[in-house]
Design an enzyme around this catalytic site. Sequence first.
Site, PDB file in Angstrom:
ATOM      1  CB  SER A  26     -36.910  21.354  56.370  1.00 39.30           C
ATOM      2  OG  SER A  26     -37.755  22.573  56.039  1.00 39.30           O
ATOM      3  CB  SER A  65     -40.682  22.734  55.328  1.00 36.44           C
ATOM      4  OG  SER A  65     -40.414  21.537  54.369  1.00 36.44           O
ATOM      5  CE  LYS A  75     -36.907  25.209  58.386  1.00 33.60           C
ATOM      6  NZ  LYS A  75     -37.775  24.826  57.199  1.00 33.60           N
TER       7      LYS A  75
END
Length: 484
Positions: free
Chosen positions: A158, A182, A83
């Site tokens: 997220s 997330s 990420k």
Amino acid sequence: MTHSLDLAYLDALTMGERFRSRDLSPVEVVDAVHTVVEAREPYLNAFHVRSLEDARASAEASEQRWRDGTPLSALDGVPITLKENIARVGVPMAFGNAGVTPKTPDRSAPTTLRVERAGLVLLGSTVMPDWGMLSSGVSSLHGVTRSPLDLRWTTGGSSSGAGAAAAGGYGPIHMGTDIGGSIRLPSAWLGLCGLKPSFGRVPLDSPYLARVVGPMARTVRELTAIMEIVAGFDPVDYTALPPAEIDWNERDWDPQGLRVGLLLDAGCGGPTDPVVRAAVEECARVFEGAGAVVEPLLPFMSQELLDALDLFWRVRSWVDHRALGPEARNRVLPYVANWCTAGSDTSGADVMRCYQAIMEIQQLTTRATERFDVVLSPVAPVNAFAAEEPMPYHGDQATMHHIGFTAPYSLSGQPAVSVNCGFTDDRRPIGVQLAGRRFDDAGVLRASEWYEQARPPSAAPAWPSDQVVPSHWSAHHAQTQERR
């Protein structure tokens, strides 16, 4: 093309076994994955930065190590993504936000370093929404990230890009972050497996209350395999758990006689969709049928506590928002800007009350669950929503109404896994959350792998697609372009 999909969707352990037997080369795999990425990325929008040349060079080096019999790990040569908020030397970090001036780190995060030292092939960094404060793939910097299962659906967030990459065939393992759901939310809405580790289990370079780094994949055993590499003490993280001997490879797990809690009402947020509830109840029956003692668990959260957590996060993001210049503020996603600005007039006393509420959530969660070996619940009360929507619920006060099941375990530091347990009538995945006792990451992974193998075939996702670019993707993409 079908050959590329088959290789791209291989699981990580099979890849490693075939590399060892010289039946398959890391270069063949990375080339196949790149073929899939090239075809699908215009539709999915999963990558922030792609490292094509570096990835192929890493694959070539891995191929040579396997040829010489000197692999760096069992996953040497396996593709992986990180990420974008997981630091990589030389890769700018804007945290999904067009208003932020990207900072380029001069030091990689512990996860990055451990992945590299184990010989995995780093494909690049995946996208996230603004400051990671949305449960969707909507970003002022990146645009909209879409579900490979249906482009109309959200990935969740997220860890939106990580989820799209995992479900989309961009290799087997994808590292996300989680502070309130997330990793688990996109995993649930994409049919994936995702682990939120114990707080401090995977060291961070920028620790924060409840923040963890964890893996997303298509099978639980891949989560376990990468945890063996990325978990463990590092003095760079002052919140890191002390060194521990963990047998990540133990597979013998028997639910006979174990105590399983069943939580179907979060006590806060939106009501649980009946279809979601039924799927989680069926999961509980699988455990019960194997000899586990399943007991109902009453809600331990409240709306007041969830609202306090929401306000705490609003103030935190408002501080970041206020630090931007006027022009930069205008580039922040309006939804996020409006959400955090609502915390601008919060007094110091109210912030402290929010912090005390967080401490109360931690205490309530550990006390309510300590008598159970594992607790089953929905990951979210609702299913995947429209890709263009920032959150599943509308209305300013309902922003966090979908995290009542996930946030408590983030704050208590307990490990929790999402595993697919069913589908809606229109094939939207439903995730069950398996939460374990504090620090028992290996135990909750074993319970999750057991359920993954024991669940009915109707609850298992099907990978991969039979087309690199499914025909309905092209039709949806054309309609989207026309609307623009």
